[in-house]
Design an enzyme around this catalytic site. Sequence first.
Site, PDB file in Angstrom:
ATOM      1  N   GLY A  41       0.889  -1.190  -0.224  1.00 50.55           N
ATOM      2  CA  GLY A  41      -0.037   0.164   0.170  1.00 50.55           C
ATOM      3  C   GLY A  41       0.947   1.359  -0.166  1.00 50.55           C
ATOM      4  CD  GLU A  96       1.443   1.056   6.825  1.00 46.88           C
ATOM      5  OE1 GLU A  96       1.324   1.351   5.647  1.00 46.88           O
ATOM      6  OE2 GLU A  96       1.162  -0.125   7.376  1.00 46.88           O
ATOM      7  CG  ASP A  97      -1.351   1.893   3.221  1.00 43.05           C
ATOM      8  OD1 ASP A  97      -1.368   1.629   4.677  1.00 43.05           O
ATOM      9  OD2 ASP A  97      -1.687   0.999   2.327  1.00 43.05           O
ATOM     10  CG  ASP A 100      -8.008   0.343  10.710  1.00 41.31           C
ATOM     11  OD1 ASP A 100      -8.697   0.839  11.618  1.00 41.31           O
ATOM     12  OD2 ASP A 100      -8.407  -0.708  10.339  1.00 41.31           O
ATOM     13  CG  PHE A 149     -12.430  -1.138   3.382  1.00 36.39           C
ATOM     14  CD1 PHE A 149     -11.765  -1.878   4.208  1.00 36.39           C
ATOM     15  CD2 PHE A 149     -12.592  -1.334   2.311  1.00 36.39           C
ATOM     16  CE1 PHE A 149     -10.674  -2.580   3.676  1.00 36.39           C
ATOM     17  CE2 PHE A 149     -11.314  -1.993   1.428  1.00 36.39           C
ATOM     18  CZ  PHE A 149     -10.555  -2.545   2.234  1.00 36.39           C
ATOM     19  NE  ARG A 162      -2.208  -3.402  -3.636  1.00 33.57           N
ATOM     20  CZ  ARG A 162      -2.457  -3.564  -2.408  1.00 33.57           C
ATOM     21  NH1 ARG A 162      -2.414  -2.522  -1.355  1.00 33.57           N
ATOM     22  NH2 ARG A 162      -2.611  -4.650  -1.865  1.00 33.57           N
TER      23      ARG A 162
END
Length: 173
Positions: A41, A96-97, A100, A149, A162
């Site tokens: 990601g 990081e993308d 969470d 999401f 992506r």
Amino acid sequence: MKIGRTLVSAEEIDAKLKEMGAAITRDYEGKDLLLVGILKGAVVVMADLARHIALPLEFDFMAVSSYGASTKSSGVVRILKDLDEEIDGRHVIIVEDIVDTGLTLQYLIKNLQVRNPASLKLAALLIKDGVERLPLEVAYEGFHIGPEFVIGYGLDFDGKYRNLPHVAVVDEV
Ligand code: 5GP
């Protein structure tokens, strides 16, 4: 599945990465900087963020996966690909993308900290609010979003999407 409404546009992402890149450029001037992208990601974020950092940095990558299907909250992470480089004495930023629960990053930070980097910080484009998260300090952060999401800009749905230039929600139809 259908691509739903746009949460963060390509223009907003670019403007934010420019700010983040400028801050990193200021903070790491004269330092040996290594960006560590978490596959897959973070590839898109890393490519664009790095081009807004005016320093002679280096790239490295790690690939991780959660152990099994039902262990999302266990924090047990499997390393599929480790770093190519030693990070002893180097200034490292994990890219990081999305953050969470923070479980993946918590594991990675622990794993990299014992390798004695000179410093270890986090950069993430998206932070999910409204979820139970471990206390993590994200030094360079992009946007706070809701607990939905999302796909695009590196984030996938079943391996796809992506390459969307923006971040969108998923319409389950
Ligand atoms: P954490 O360990 O923080 O719970 O999860 C981080 C990883 O979960 C991210 O790197 C990403 O791969 C995945 N993830 C978390 N939220 C989303 C989301 O909304 N969309 C997608 N496509 N992946 C997500």
